[in-house]
Each structure stands twice: as structure tokens, then as C-alpha cells.
Design a protein around this motif. Structure first.
Motif, PDB file in Angstrom:
ATOM      1  N   ASP A   1      -5.959  -0.851  -4.794  1.00  0.00           N
ATOM      2  CA  ASP A   1      -5.422  -1.379  -3.539  1.00  0.00           C
ATOM      3  C   ASP A   1      -6.375  -2.412  -2.954  1.00  0.00           C
ATOM      4  O   ASP A   1      -7.392  -2.062  -2.366  1.00  0.00           O
ATOM      5  CB  ASP A   1      -5.208  -0.237  -2.539  1.00  0.00           C
ATOM      6  CG  ASP A   1      -4.416  -0.706  -1.316  1.00  0.00           C
ATOM      7  OD1 ASP A   1      -4.078  -1.907  -1.249  1.00  0.00           O
ATOM      8  OD2 ASP A   1      -4.150   0.120  -0.440  1.00  0.00           O
ATOM      9  N   GLU A   2      -6.059  -3.660  -3.126  1.00  0.00           N
ATOM     10  CA  GLU A   2      -6.887  -4.764  -2.655  1.00  0.00           C
ATOM     11  C   GLU A   2      -8.375  -4.482  -2.884  1.00  0.00           C
ATOM     12  O   GLU A   2      -9.168  -4.499  -1.948  1.00  0.00           O
ATOM     13  CB  GLU A   2      -6.635  -5.013  -1.153  1.00  0.00           C
ATOM     14  CG  GLU A   2      -5.152  -5.079  -0.842  1.00  0.00           C
ATOM     15  CD  GLU A   2      -4.783  -6.162   0.152  1.00  0.00           C
ATOM     16  OE1 GLU A   2      -5.634  -7.008   0.461  1.00  0.00           O
ATOM     17  OE2 GLU A   2      -3.621  -6.162   0.585  1.00  0.00           O
TER      18      GLU A   2
ATOM     19  N   THR B   1       0.830  -1.205   0.000  1.00  0.00           N
ATOM     20  CA  THR B   1       0.000   0.000   0.000  1.00  0.00           C
ATOM     21  C   THR B   1       0.861   1.250   0.000  1.00  0.00           C
ATOM     22  O   THR B   1       0.592   2.204  -0.734  1.00  0.00           O
ATOM     23  CB  THR B   1      -0.933  -0.012   1.222  1.00  0.00           C
ATOM     24  OG1 THR B   1      -1.812  -1.122   1.116  1.00  0.00           O
ATOM     25  CG2 THR B   1      -1.737   1.264   1.317  1.00  0.00           C
TER      26      THR B   1
END
Ligand SMILES: Nc1ncnc2c1ncn2[C@@H]1O[C@H](COP(=O)(O)OP(=O)(O)O)[C@@H](O)[C@H]1O
Ligand SMILES: [Mg+2]
Lengths: 369, 301
Positions: free
Chosen positions: A158-159, A43
Motif C-alpha cells: 500500500d503506497e 486501500t
């Protein structure tokens, strides 16, 4: 020159080195994944590309332009958040059109573009809904459309799927990939799910503790992991410890039984401790002539539908090996506790990181020594 | 009050027999509460409602309500509404800015807990002690007034200023209004997600655009709702004003007490009608508050 370049990126939070020696060169239209366990710096790296964090050192270049110190709202990089981050006070259409609105584009042009994007994410009839009226999967699709509306040079995710349930996760990831291909947009995708990374990416960057472990295509990463970490983290490779017997002949010993690698073990010495990764697809039940053979006891049998996963444990307690066999109603699966022999060809053995193993053999805490 | 008469099983179910609901003794537990509510809430309200429709002899009349529209009483309500509006707006804006600065301004966490503790105390500091505290500091011979005059040579009372006027009362009310704002608005500010700001920035929005299009619209129901609460808070205050001005300020709560105590004026029935007017204004405020609250809960969940 690559389209997106990260060179020598470091990021420290006080004492914590979140990212170190990070280099990446992604081509235009490439789909790159950052894969690694939680806390490994994925991240943070993504946020540096978006501009929410400034690297402690290093350079970020997009299409030949250095953007390292640009404010996030001057970057033209689209971001999709794990939490969707849709504006709750706006309809779907207003969310998607937000980037165009703050760019002062004419209203009718915004409406047209929003319409196109809602078609793209297959939600043309949801324009007037509010985020809380949508399912998680729909919200994330809206977030994707919103990020794409400004025609960003790079798309960051991001995920994006980790808050969704398993079924939607698979269908949505395919949809994301299809849209990415259709638009040809350079994409960085963060995930801790190896299956997601393997199935989506052109290239995977495997990370651990703020460092890159290995960069390569899914094929390379899965079949030829360059470190024990990659072998363990990616895929269902079996990782067992072994001792080198004869490096030139490529012979080793694991669980007290001799095995043979495909070729000489370069840089290895007799008696070295190494990690051996075994690909489960190549392991078969039963003794076969001319192959490596290991004997053990069936420890567990898991029925997975078309596949049955069998785990073998060795009598000396030195580890376990799992492998899959296709489910065949006419063949009996061995019961737990049965003594069995498995076979695998020498090519199935990958000898990994001699240095790492040597280091791990030293005391865990360097201060204690 | 039970719905035992309703068929509990679908028609056609083989064993469709009338189900006898057993009435247990559990309800006994809430009797004290009901009794309390009746004695101190329902009965006085009923007394108030009935009284407002009666004249001094106990006959039914609308005269009390007609009197509410006399110029003097309209002016009284006007004063109350003005003071409440001013302190709700000023306290609301000041309290919000302070809460925002402490929560999102990157200040040390200790400051936040200190401000919250202060707000918890100050928002409950009202009535006689508050009035006295202000008289002792800002009054004509208050500590601060004397300090300003003797040490700095500034006479606070040189102009029109007096603590015992509408402006003075507003200043005193602000002392509990803005801490109340801080207490109530803090959770709403906490509810603003960092991701929203980043998403806005990511799409090219400036800080101003983020506030204009995202943060303020999301906070607006809470902001307005809390200010309505502040409005009601100051509208219903009596003791502070009475102590501060000796009962000489013309606001509704003081007007009511004047009609009830009866030194000069004595017309309790008019007092009841005045109170009914307050009830109506409070009811409108509370309805508006809960409508806005429901809206922001949906957003901030
Ligand atoms: N704002 C921050 N302040 C301090 N430490 C941080 C901050 N953000 C991340 N970290 C630390 O940096 C490391 C990497 O975090 P992160 O990039 O979020 O990992 P990942 O996304 O791979 O789970 C972690 O050890 C985390 O605790
Ligand atoms: Mg993360």
C-alpha cells in the motif's frame, strides 16, 4: 481460473460507498497496480484482500479457495504498509522472523531463512539493528522481507514508497520489481503515482470514486485511455474540449479551429461536445503540411534538462496544450508570448467519452436542477 | 560561568582576536525564580542533610543513620514500601486495563473524555478531604456501611475489615492511584499503532501473540515507569494517612511527623535521617522512571 479473483466486490462504510462493482482476475506471478487519486478506494480494496475489511458483498478467491470471510491471520497474504509498521521493540532479524516465530518454526530454520531474506534485500549486515537505526528506505526493505518471510501466496503493498524521497523511491521500486520477478509472487501494488504504476506493472487498474475506470497494460492505459478521467490522470496527455463537426469524416472543432481525427467518430453526432486527448510526444512546433494545425500563444516554457516543455494557450481562452521538445542547444526555444503554430497527425487525437461530457454539461449538482 | 575563555574562532583565522562576551541584563529575569528555589528547595534540603548528621547538641554524628536500621524503623519502612507496592501494582493494573478499554475497546468517544476528566480530578483528590470522604462513606458509621447493613443485611465490619488499617489505607490510596495511572498511560496506549497489530495479524499472529510479542514489550517501559511513579506518589503521602488513622498507622511519613512534633517522641535529627532515607528511595524511583521513559519515547515517536 485466475490465481487471485475479486468478483463483484462492494464495500460501504455507512453511507459512503468506498468500493463498487470491483472485478479483478490476476494471474499467478502477475504484478497488478491499483492507480487512482486519494480516496478512490485503493486501500480499502487492498485491505479486503488482506482481511482487515469485510466486503459488503462479493467474493475473494485465491488459488481456487474462497477466503472472503477468513480472519486476516488465516490468509497467508503478505502486506507492506505505507508506514513500514516495523515492530520498534525488535531487531531487524526478529522483525523478519516474526511470522515464522508465531508459526512455531524451529529457531535454526528461522535464522537461516532470515539470513536469506536479508541477502535478498541487500541488508545482510543489519540483522542486529533496531528499526529506528535505519533509514526510511532500509526500513521499507525490511518490511518487504518480513512480508515475504511467510512465503505468502499474494503480496500486497500500500503506497510503500510514498514516505520516501524521490531518488530512493525510484531505486527501491526497481528493487521491489526485481525481487517480485525473482520470486514470481502475485502482487497487488497500490499507488497514486502514475509514473510508478506505469513503470512497474504488468497490468494497471485505474480507479476513481470507488469504481474501476479502466484495466489494462501500461501501454494500453497510456496510449488508449478509455475515459477522460484516465486520460487526464494517467500520463501527460493534453485534454481539450471540442465539438464534433462531421462524425463520419471525423472532423472536430477546438479553440475555434478545425482538426481531424484518424477515423469516424462512432456514436457521435454533429454538434456533440467531446473530450479530445492529444499525446504530447507527437505534437511538434511549426506548421506542417497534411497535419492538424492549431495556432496559439506560448504561455510557459519549462526547462527540464534533456526536455523542454512548452505550453500553448489559445486566444479564445478554451484551454492549453503542453508538449515536449528535446533540448537542442542550437535551436532557440520560443519566448513566452510569441504566437506559434503546432502540428500533429490525426492519429494523435483520441476522442473520448461523449456521454461523460454530455453529463458534465448538465448542472453540477443534480439536486439543484 | 561563561565560556568566554575558550577560543571561539579556529586558530589561524586571520582575525583571531579574543572575543569579549558581553554579559547582558537578561539573567536578572530569573533571579526571583532562583531566590524562590533557594529559599524553599535548596535551603530546606541542605538543612535536612546537615541536621541528619547532627545530634541534639549539634555535634557531628552518624547515630541517626544507625538508628534507621533498628527493627522498629525497618518495619516502618517495610510498611510504607508494602503499601506503596500494593497500591502501585493494583492501581497500575486496574488503571491500565480501564484506559485500554476506553481507548481501544471501540467504546463511544464521550466515555473517554468523561474518564479523562474524572481521572484529572480524582488523581488530585488526596489529603484530608479524601480521608474524610472515605470515613463518611466506608467508615464504621459511613453511608455505604449503614446502607449495606440496614438494606442488604451485610455487615462490612463483621470480619477483620476496618478502614483504619493498612488495607483500608490501600483502598483509599487506590482512589487517586488508578486515575493517575490512566492519565499517564493514556498517551502510551495512543502511541500503539494500528499498523503494528495489523502487521502482526497479517503474519499469522493471534491476538495473544500480538500482545505477548509486540504490544506488551512496547508498553512495558511506560507501564513500569508509571507504576514507579505511583509507588513514589503513595510513598510520600502523609495527610491522607494521618487524617484517616489519626496518626496511628506505622508508615515513614507519619513516623517523621511524630519525631518532629514531639508529643511523646521528639528527635528532629532522627526525623531528618528518616527523611533522607525517603529521599534515597525517591531518587532511585525517579532515576528508574526517567530511564524507562527515555526508552519508550524512542519507540513511540
Ligand atoms: N474505516 C473507514 N470508515 C469510514 N470511511 C472509510 C473508512 N476507510 C475508508 N473510508 C472511506 O472510503 C473511501 C476510500 O478510502 P481509501 O480506500 O482509503 O482510499 P485510497 O486508499 O484510494 O486513498 C474514502 O472516501 C474514505 O473516506
Ligand atoms: Mg490509501
Amino acid at each position: 481460473m485466475a490465481f487471485l479473483e475479486l468478483t463483484g466486490i462492494q464495500k460501504r462504510f455507512g453511507e459512503v460507498a468506498a468500493v463498487q462493482n470491483f472485478d479483478l482476475a490476476a494471474e499467478a506471478g502477475e504484478f497488478v497496480s491499483f492507480l487512482g487519486p486519494s480516496g478512490c478506494g485503493k486501500t480499502t480494496t487492498l485491505r479486503m484482500i488482506a482481511g482487515f475489511e469485510r466486503p459488503t458483498s462479493g467474493k475473494i478467491v485465491v488459488k481456487g479457495v474462497d477466503i472472503t470471510n477468513r480472519a486476516p491471520n488465516q490468509r497467508n497474504v503478505g502486506m507492506v504498509f505505507q508506514s513500514y509498521a516495523l515492530f520498534p521493540n525488535m531487531t531487524v532479524a526478529d522483525n523478519v522472523g516474526f511470522g515464522l516465530k508465531v508459526r512455531k518454526q524451529p529457531k535454526d530454520q528461522i535464522r537461516k531463512r532470515v539470513g536469506e531474506l536479508l541477502e535478498l534485500i541487500h541488508l545482510p549486515d543489519k540483522a542486529g539493528r533496531y528499526p529506528w537505526q535505519l533509514s526510511g528506505g532500509q526500513q521499507q526493505r525490511v518490511a518487504l522481507a518480513r512480508a515475504l518471510a511467510i512465503e505468502p501466496q499474494v503480496l500486497l503493498l500500500d503506497e510503500p514508497l510514498s514516505a520516501l524521497d524521490a531518488k530512493i523511491r525510484v531505486s527501491l521500486r526497481n528493487e521491489i520489481r526485481a525481487i517480485q520477478r525473482q520470486l514470481g509472487i502475485t502482487t497487488v501494488y497500490v499507488t497514486h503515482d502514475q509514473e510508478e504504476a506505469l513503470s512497474l506493472s504488468d497490468r494497471i487498474v485505474v480507479m476513481s470514486e470507488g469504481r474501476i475506470e479502466q484495466t489494462g497494460t501500461p501501454f494500453e492505459i497510456y496510449n488508449f485511455p478509455s475515459t477522460g478521467f484516465v486520460a487526464r490522470f494517467v500520463g501527460t496527455l493534453n485534454v481539450v474540449s471540442a465539438k464534433v463537426l462531421d462524425p463520419t469524416a471525423g472532423t472536430l472543432e477546438t479553440a475555434g479551429q478545425p482538426i481531424r481525427a484518424a477515423g469516424p467518430i462512432s456514436g457521435g453526432h454533429s454538434g456533440d461536445s467531446v473530450t479530445v486527448a492529444l499525446r504530447p510526444e507527437i505534437i511538434s512546433l511549426g506548421a506542417r503540411e497534411g497535419m492538424n494545425q492549431l495556432s496559439g500563444v506560448v504561455d510557459d516554457v519549462t526547462f527540464l534538462g534533456s526536455i523542454v516543455r512548452v505550453r500553448i494557450r489559445f486566444s479564445d481562452g478554451s484551454g492549453a496544450i503542453s508538449f515536449d521538445t528535446f533540448n537542442n542547444p542550437h535551436l532557440a526555444v520560443p519566448d513566452r508570448g510569441t504566437a506559434v503554430t503546432i502540428s500533429f497527425p490525426p492519429e494523435a487525437c483520441l476522442v473520448l467519452d461523449r456521454a461523460e461530457i454530455a453529463a458534465a454539461a448538465a448542472p453540477e449538482d443534480p439536486d439543484a436542477a | 560561568m561563561t565560556n568566554a575563555a575558550l577560543p571561539l574562532s579556529a586558530p589561524g583565522t586571520p582575525s583571531a582576536r579574543p572575543v569579549r562576551r558581553r554579559i547582558g541584563w537578561g539573567w536578572l529575569g530569573i533571579v526571583p525564580f532562583l531566590l524562590f528555589a533557594f529559599l524553599f528547595l535548596i535551603a530546606p534540603t541542605a538543612y535536612l542533610v546537615v541536621g541528619s548528621f547532627q545530634n541534639a547538641k549539634g555535634a557531628l554524628t552518624l547515630e541517626n543513620f544507625q538508628q534507621l536500621f533498628s527493627p522498629a524503623i525497618i518495619a516502618t519502612y517495610g510498611n510504607s514500601i508494602e503499601i506503596s507496592l500494593v497500591t502501585a501494582l493494583a492501581g497500575g493494573i486496574f488503571g491500565f486495563l480501564l484506559a485500554y478499554a476506553v481507548i481501544s475497546g471501540g467504546l463511544p468517544g464521550i466515555l473517554r473524555s468523561a474518564l479523562m476528566t474524572f481521572s484529572g480530578v480524582a488523581s488530585n483528590f488526596a489529603g484530608v478531604p479524601l480521608a474524610l470522604a472515605f470515613i463518611f462513606t466506608l467508615g464504621r458509621v459511613g453511608l455505604f456501611t449503614i446502607f449495606m447493613r440496614t438494606v442488604l443485611g451485610v455487615d462490612l465490619y463483621a470480619g477483620d475489615f476496618s478502614l483504619y488499617t493498612k488495607l483500608g489505607l490501600e483502598i483509599v490510596y487506590l482512589y487517586f492511584q488508578f486515575p493517575l495511572m490512566i492519565l499517564i498511560i493514556a498517551p502510551a496506549i495512543d502511541g500503539l499503532k494500528k499498523d503494528w497489530r495489523e502487521a502482526a495479524e497479517n503474519m499469522g499472529a493471534s491476538s495473544f501473540q500480538y500482545w505477548r510479542h509486540v504490544a506488551l514489550p512496547i508498553l512495558m517501559p511506560s507501564l513500569l515507569g508509571t507504576m514507579i511513579l505511583l509507588f513514589g506518589n503513595s510513598f510520600g503521602a502523609q495527610a491522607t494517612a494521618y487524617q484517616l488513622t489519626g496518626g496511628f498507622i506505622d508508615i515513614v511519613t507519619i513516623a517523621i511527623s511524630r519525631q518532629m512534633r514531639g508529643d511523646v517522641l521528639y528527635d528532629p535529627n532522627l526525623g531528618y535521617a528518616l527523611a533522607m532515607g525517603m529521599v534515597v528511595i525517591m531518587a532511585i524511583s525517579i532515576t528508574a522512571y526517567s530511564l524507562l521513559q527515555r526508552r519508550s519515547e524512542r519507540w513511540l515517536k
